[in-house]
Design a protein around this motif. Structure first.
Motif, PDB file in Angstrom:
ATOM      1  N   LEU A   1       0.795  -1.233   0.000  1.00 24.53           N
ATOM      2  CA  LEU A   1       0.000   0.000   0.000  1.00 24.53           C
ATOM      3  C   LEU A   1       0.835   1.295   0.000  1.00 24.53           C
ATOM      4  CD1 LEU A   1      -2.784   1.391   0.078  1.00 24.53           C
ATOM      5  CD2 LEU A   1      -2.628   1.306   2.566  1.00 24.53           C
ATOM      6  N   ILE A   2       1.735   1.423   0.967  1.00 23.13           N
ATOM      7  CA  ILE A   2       2.463   2.698   1.069  1.00 23.13           C
ATOM      8  C   ILE A   2       3.306   2.917  -0.190  1.00 23.13           C
ATOM      9  CG2 ILE A   2       4.284   3.895   2.359  1.00 23.13           C
ATOM     10  CD1 ILE A   2       3.091   2.561   4.916  1.00 23.13           C
ATOM     11  N   ASP A   3       3.939   1.841  -0.663  1.00 26.10           N
ATOM     12  CA  ASP A   3       4.754   1.918  -1.878  1.00 26.10           C
ATOM     13  C   ASP A   3       3.900   2.282  -3.095  1.00 26.10           C
ATOM     14  OD1 ASP A   3       7.351   1.669  -3.012  1.00 26.10           O
ATOM     15  OD2 ASP A   3       6.897  -0.350  -3.729  1.00 26.10           O
ATOM     16  N   GLN A   4       2.636   1.871  -3.085  1.00 27.56           N
ATOM     17  CA  GLN A   4       1.746   2.168  -4.221  1.00 27.56           C
ATOM     18  C   GLN A   4       1.533   3.680  -4.360  1.00 27.56           C
ATOM     19  OE1 GLN A   4      -1.667  -0.438  -3.441  1.00 27.56           O
ATOM     20  NE2 GLN A   4      -0.228  -2.146  -3.295  1.00 27.56           N
ATOM     21  N   PHE A   5       1.536   4.402  -3.231  1.00 27.01           N
ATOM     22  CA  PHE A   5       1.415   5.859  -3.311  1.00 27.01           C
ATOM     23  C   PHE A   5       2.679   6.494  -3.887  1.00 27.01           C
ATOM     24  CE2 PHE A   5      -2.151   5.214  -0.480  1.00 27.01           C
ATOM     25  CZ  PHE A   5      -2.986   6.298  -0.719  1.00 27.01           C
ATOM     26  N   LEU A   6       3.815   5.795  -3.775  1.00 30.61           N
ATOM     27  CA  LEU A   6       5.120   6.396  -4.098  1.00 30.61           C
ATOM     28  C   LEU A   6       5.562   6.178  -5.543  1.00 30.61           C
ATOM     29  CD1 LEU A   6       6.923   5.368  -0.775  1.00 30.61           C
ATOM     30  CD2 LEU A   6       6.222   7.685  -1.434  1.00 30.61           C
ATOM     31  N   HIS A   7       4.809   5.376  -6.286  1.00 29.80           N
ATOM     32  CA  HIS A   7       5.206   5.082  -7.671  1.00 29.80           C
ATOM     33  C   HIS A   7       4.100   5.502  -8.644  1.00 29.80           C
ATOM     34  CE1 HIS A   7       8.851   2.683  -6.783  1.00 29.80           C
ATOM     35  NE2 HIS A   7       8.213   2.338  -5.682  1.00 29.80           N
ATOM     36  N   HIS A   8       4.514   6.111  -9.741  1.00 25.03           N
ATOM     37  CA  HIS A   8       3.538   6.584 -10.734  1.00 25.03           C
ATOM     38  C   HIS A   8       2.719   5.453 -11.348  1.00 25.03           C
ATOM     39  CE1 HIS A   8       5.940  10.248 -10.412  1.00 25.03           C
ATOM     40  NE2 HIS A   8       4.888  10.873 -10.908  1.00 25.03           N
ATOM     41  N   ALA A   9       3.285   4.266 -11.429  1.00 23.77           N
ATOM     42  CA  ALA A   9       2.549   3.158 -12.043  1.00 23.77           C
ATOM     43  C   ALA A   9       1.298   2.787 -11.241  1.00 23.77           C
ATOM     44  CB  ALA A   9       3.452   1.930 -12.178  1.00 23.77           C
ATOM     45  N   ALA A  10       1.286   3.134  -9.954  1.00 18.90           N
ATOM     46  CA  ALA A  10       0.142   2.775  -9.109  1.00 18.90           C
ATOM     47  C   ALA A  10      -0.624   3.997  -8.613  1.00 18.90           C
ATOM     48  CB  ALA A  10       0.620   1.952  -7.908  1.00 18.90           C
ATOM     49  N   ASN A  11      -0.031   5.172  -8.692  1.00 16.83           N
ATOM     50  CA  ASN A  11      -0.654   6.378  -8.152  1.00 16.83           C
ATOM     51  C   ASN A  11      -0.911   7.380  -9.275  1.00 16.83           C
ATOM     52  OD1 ASN A  11      -1.397   8.765  -6.930  1.00 16.83           O
ATOM     53  ND2 ASN A  11       0.207   8.714  -5.356  1.00 16.83           N
ATOM     54  N   GLN A  12      -2.170   7.505  -9.636  1.00 18.47           N
ATOM     55  CA  GLN A  12      -2.538   8.509 -10.644  1.00 18.47           C
ATOM     56  C   GLN A  12      -3.586   9.458 -10.072  1.00 18.47           C
ATOM     57  OE1 GLN A  12      -3.383   6.359 -14.290  1.00 18.47           O
ATOM     58  NE2 GLN A  12      -1.313   5.499 -14.328  1.00 18.47           N
ATOM     59  N   ARG A  13      -3.486   9.710  -8.785  1.00 15.17           N
ATOM     60  CA  ARG A  13      -4.448  10.589  -8.119  1.00 15.17           C
ATOM     61  C   ARG A  13      -4.235  12.028  -8.573  1.00 15.17           C
ATOM     62  NH1 ARG A  13      -6.702   8.035  -3.457  1.00 15.17           N
ATOM     63  NH2 ARG A  13      -7.432  10.072  -2.764  1.00 15.17           N
ATOM     64  N   THR A  14      -5.307  12.798  -8.492  1.00 17.98           N
ATOM     65  CA  THR A  14      -5.200  14.211  -8.874  1.00 17.98           C
ATOM     66  C   THR A  14      -5.412  15.124  -7.667  1.00 17.98           C
ATOM     67  OG1 THR A  14      -7.525  14.128  -9.505  1.00 17.98           O
ATOM     68  CG2 THR A  14      -5.917  13.857 -11.275  1.00 17.98           C
TER      69      THR A  14
END
Ligand code: FNR
Ligand code: 8K6
Length: 346
Positions: free
Chosen positions: A179-192
């Motif tokens: 989870l935490i790593d998912q926020f840190l990488h563009h491949a998993a985090n496309q939030r605006t």
């Protein structure tokens, strides 16, 4: 005998270690069906108490953090009581132990719990759960702000539960595509929103979790594991470099017990990091750095002497050799790890 490994180290005014060898966190999928540590787990960890610090197998902070069978938890009283037996046994042998706090995010599967799979964005991973190949991964729900606030509070509560369970501290699992790593990488985090797009925003969740946990149990008792190099459940993106530049610089003022590299083989180089994950972290991080990843005692000691990192975590060899520290100290050969050893908890 690589002498540097056997020095006492003072991490801060709260935690001192008998040596520089840490047992790396190792998921074993051997908790009972209520995700409570068993008596076999008590024996397994107690046998390894000569490590300067044992980091527990990844331990879920709440039900929807689960992505593998029988991974232990730290959210019920029975789980806290089960872990207390483990930490008492480790302490009785003179050891110290941190709990690794885990939420797998999009690597979760509703087979294990009632509810939705949460992640920064609605981007799933390919494939299915190891050893449960019919359970394919789902497209997660993008966490709302309320979900995020609750997740942060649940990390802090799990940390408090870890202290109640007798752990000396916690390691926040911010590595390996969870989870935490998912926020840190563009491949998993496309939030605006304020959790996406910029390095500061993408680091926000990791820092909020870290700060909430440190506020609850004291920064001296908190370590963090990160994987700036994407290699597991994650695709790399060269824009990730700026995210980690921001995050690791921000961690310098947090006075954590340590920062731990999340990697399987530290010889792996990442183009966007300009080299290995550990060399990259060392170039920014000023505090205690834990190296790991296919090291032997000799190669790890050399890396410490060359100031590549300060403490050495050992994973697979600790599965093969409960008495790893004693063997290395005596200059004896260690047994080779083999994947078949995962079938039993010795
Ligand atoms: C791991 N690793 C791992 N990492 C983590 O942060 N939490 C975990 O629960 C696990 N679980 C786990 C299980 C098994 C069976 C393996 C082999 C690995 C990664 C581990 O901590 C370590 O980084 C690697 O094993 C590399 O170190 P060694 O084994 O080369 O010393
Ligand atoms: C972290 C929890 C994992 C639960 C199962 C662990 C099984 C690990 C077996 C080794 C997998 C190695 C994957 C390493 C990827 C290297 C990429 C080059």
């Amino acid at each position: 005998m690589p002498q540097v490994l056997f020095e006492n180290v003072k991490l801060n005014n709260t935690i001192s270690l008998n040596n520089r060898i840490l047992m790396a966190p190792l998921t074993r999928c051997m908790a009972d069906d209520d995700l409570v540590p068993t008596d076999d787990m008590v024996k397994y960890y107690a046998k390894r108490a000569k490590a300067g610090l044992i980091i527990s197998e990844a331990t879920i902070i709440r039900p929807d953090g689960q992505g593998y069978p029988n991974t232990p938890g730290l959210f019920t009283q029975a789980q806290i009581t089960g872990w207390k037996k483990v930490t008492d046994a480790v302490h009785a042998e003179g050891g110290k132990m941190f709990a690794q706090l885990w939420h797998v995010g999009r690597v979760a599967h509703p087979y294990f719990f009632d509810g939705e799979v949460l992640a920064p964005s609605a981007i799933g991973i390919e494939g299915s759960i190891p050893r449960m190949r019919d359970l394919t991964y789902q497209t997660p729900k993008a966490a709302t702000k309320e979900d995020i606030t609750k997740l942060i509070a649940d990390y802090a509560q799990a940390a408090a539960n870890a202290i109640e369970a007798g752990f000396d501290g916690v390691e926040i699992h911010g590595a390996n595509g969870y989870l935490i790593d998912q926020f840190l990488h563009h491949a998993a985090n496309q939030r605006t929103d304020e959790y996406g797009q910029t390095p500061e925003n993408m680091s926000r969740f990791a820092l909020q979790v870290t700060d909430a946990v440190a506020d609850r149990i004291g920064a001296d008792r908190v370590g963090l594991r990160v994987s700036p190099g994407a290699y597991f459940n994650m695709d790399g993106d060269q824009r990730d470099r700026a995210v980690f530049d921001f995050l690791i610089s921000a961690l310098n003022s947090r006075n954590l017990a340590y920062l731990h590299v999340g990697i399987f083989d530290d010889a792996m180089e990442f183009e966007y990091l300009g080299g290995s994950a550990s060399a990259y972290l060392r170039s920014i991080y000023k505090g205690t750095l834990v190296g790991v990843g296919s090291y032997t005692a000799a190669s790890g000691a050399e890396a410490i002497q060359n100031q590549q990192f300060d403490l050495l975590a050992i994973g697979r060899p600790f599965i093969a050799n409960p008495d790893y520290v004693e063997k290395v100290k005596a200059g004896q050969a260690v047994k080779e790890y083999d994947e078949s050893m995962l079938a039993t908890l010795d």
